[in-house]
Design a protein around this motif. Structure first.
Motif, short mmCIF file in Angstrom:
data_model
loop_
_atom_site.label_atom_id
_atom_site.label_comp_id
_atom_site.label_asym_id
_atom_site.label_seq_id
_atom_site.Cartn_x
_atom_site.Cartn_y
_atom_site.Cartn_z
N ASN A 73 0.87 -1.34 0.15
CA ASN A 73 -0.10 0.06 0.02
C ASN A 73 0.61 1.44 0.03
O ASN A 73 2.14 1.15 0.42
N SER A 74 0.36 2.38 -0.39
CA SER A 74 1.21 3.68 -0.45
C SER A 74 0.07 4.82 -0.37
O SER A 74 -1.04 4.65 -0.56
N VAL A 75 0.75 5.92 0.45
CA VAL A 75 -0.18 7.06 0.65
C VAL A 75 -0.44 7.90 -0.55
O VAL A 75 0.34 7.93 -1.46
N CYS A 76 -1.70 8.33 -0.83
CA CYS A 76 -2.38 9.26 -1.78
C CYS A 76 -2.27 10.59 -1.29
O CYS A 76 -2.17 11.49 -1.97
N PHE A 77 -3.05 10.64 -0.14
CA PHE A 77 -3.52 11.96 0.11
C PHE A 77 -3.68 12.10 1.66
O PHE A 77 -4.14 10.90 2.26
N ARG A 79 -5.66 14.42 4.95
CA ARG A 79 -6.16 15.55 5.43
C ARG A 79 -6.03 15.64 6.81
O ARG A 79 -6.57 14.67 7.56
N ALA A 81 -7.27 17.73 10.12
CA ALA A 81 -8.02 19.00 10.64
C ALA A 81 -7.54 19.05 11.87
O ALA A 81 -7.42 18.39 12.59
N ILE B 54 -0.59 3.59 13.77
CA ILE B 54 -1.26 4.77 13.52
C ILE B 54 -1.60 5.57 14.82
O ILE B 54 -1.16 6.79 15.03
N VAL B 75 -4.84 18.67 17.19
CA VAL B 75 -5.42 18.06 16.08
C VAL B 75 -6.94 17.53 16.61
O VAL B 75 -6.85 17.09 17.51
N CYS B 76 -7.58 17.60 15.55
CA CYS B 76 -8.94 17.14 15.68
C CYS B 76 -9.26 16.03 15.00
O CYS B 76 -9.97 14.95 15.51
N PHE B 77 -8.82 15.72 13.90
CA PHE B 77 -9.04 14.52 12.96
C PHE B 77 -8.29 14.36 11.84
O PHE B 77 -7.56 15.30 11.50
N LEU B 78 -8.05 12.99 11.43
CA LEU B 78 -7.14 12.75 10.50
C LEU B 78 -7.58 11.80 9.45
O LEU B 78 -8.06 10.94 9.82
N ARG B 79 -7.48 12.33 8.29
CA ARG B 79 -8.07 11.27 7.07
C ARG B 79 -6.90 11.10 6.44
O ARG B 79 -6.14 11.93 5.75
N LEU B 80 -6.52 9.67 6.15
CA LEU B 80 -5.20 9.31 5.28
C LEU B 80 -5.97 8.66 4.36
O LEU B 80 -6.06 7.25 4.33
N ALA B 81 -5.80 8.96 3.14
CA ALA B 81 -6.06 8.31 1.78
C ALA B 81 -4.93 7.31 1.41
O ALA B 81 -3.82 8.00 1.03
N THR B 82 -5.19 5.91 1.17
CA THR B 82 -3.87 5.24 0.51
C THR B 82 -4.36 4.58 -0.45
O THR B 82 -5.98 4.84 -0.89
N PHE B 85 -6.93 1.74 0.74
CA PHE B 85 -8.23 2.08 1.52
C PHE B 85 -7.67 3.36 2.33
O PHE B 85 -6.95 4.08 1.77
N TYR B 87 -7.93 5.68 5.76
CA TYR B 87 -7.91 5.37 7.36
C TYR B 87 -8.51 6.79 7.98
O TYR B 87 -8.05 7.84 7.62
#
Lengths: 101, 101
Positions: A73-77, A79, A81, B54, B75-82, B85, B87
């Motif tokens: 797997n690898s990181v795309c993006f 965010r 907050a 994580i 930090v409030c929230f983290l979205r990690l797009a791979t 999937f 996270y």
């Protein structure tokens, strides 16, 4: 490489200006090889802080964490907050873009 | 503390079941003090890998990076797009929740 990146940034300057008008605080583009600021709407100190902490440490930690869980797997993006704003981080092969909104 | 967390998890079990049916791969709840899995829909190995990488390393790196840029922020929230999937990580005071979708 840096020349190519600068060329791309200048070609897209009008698009960047258009989409950063609404609700963004600013952006930083950095070169992954030199790990230096390539273009930014912030002052130099803020831009360098973002490049150092987010592009340097955080993106590599994310990549390590994701690969340690699943090596294919690898990181795309990313965010992130926070209470004050949101960091949108796009790590690419040669450069990394962070938008603060 | 752990007892309170377990109590909350069991009270919300039906809500969790309802909202994890669609398009989520699973979730992990971990205790921040012990840094141990409190509840998970994954097998033990996967859940522990997520908690270790994580909840343990990544969330603290995020918090450090955000505080280094602005000491009054958090930090409030983290979205990690791979590539495979996404996270979604919610770090709270006593526990951290990660949903994989």
């Amino acid at each position: 490489m840096n020349r190519v990146l600068e060329d791309v940034i200048h070609r897209n300057a009008s698009v960047v200006d258009r989409i950063t008008v609404e609700s963004t605080q600013g952006y930083v583009v950095s070169d992954n090889i030199a790990n230096a600021v390539a273009e930014s709407s912030f002052d130099n100190t803020s831009a360098q802080a973002i490049v150092k902490h987010i592009h340097g440490i955080l993106v590599s930690t994310c990549q390590s964490a994701v690969r340690d869980i699943d090596p294919a797997n690898s990181v795309c993006f990313l965010r992130l907050a926070t209470r004050k704003f949101e960091y949108l981080v796009a790590p690419e092969e040669y450069f990394t873009v962070t938008v603060v909104q």
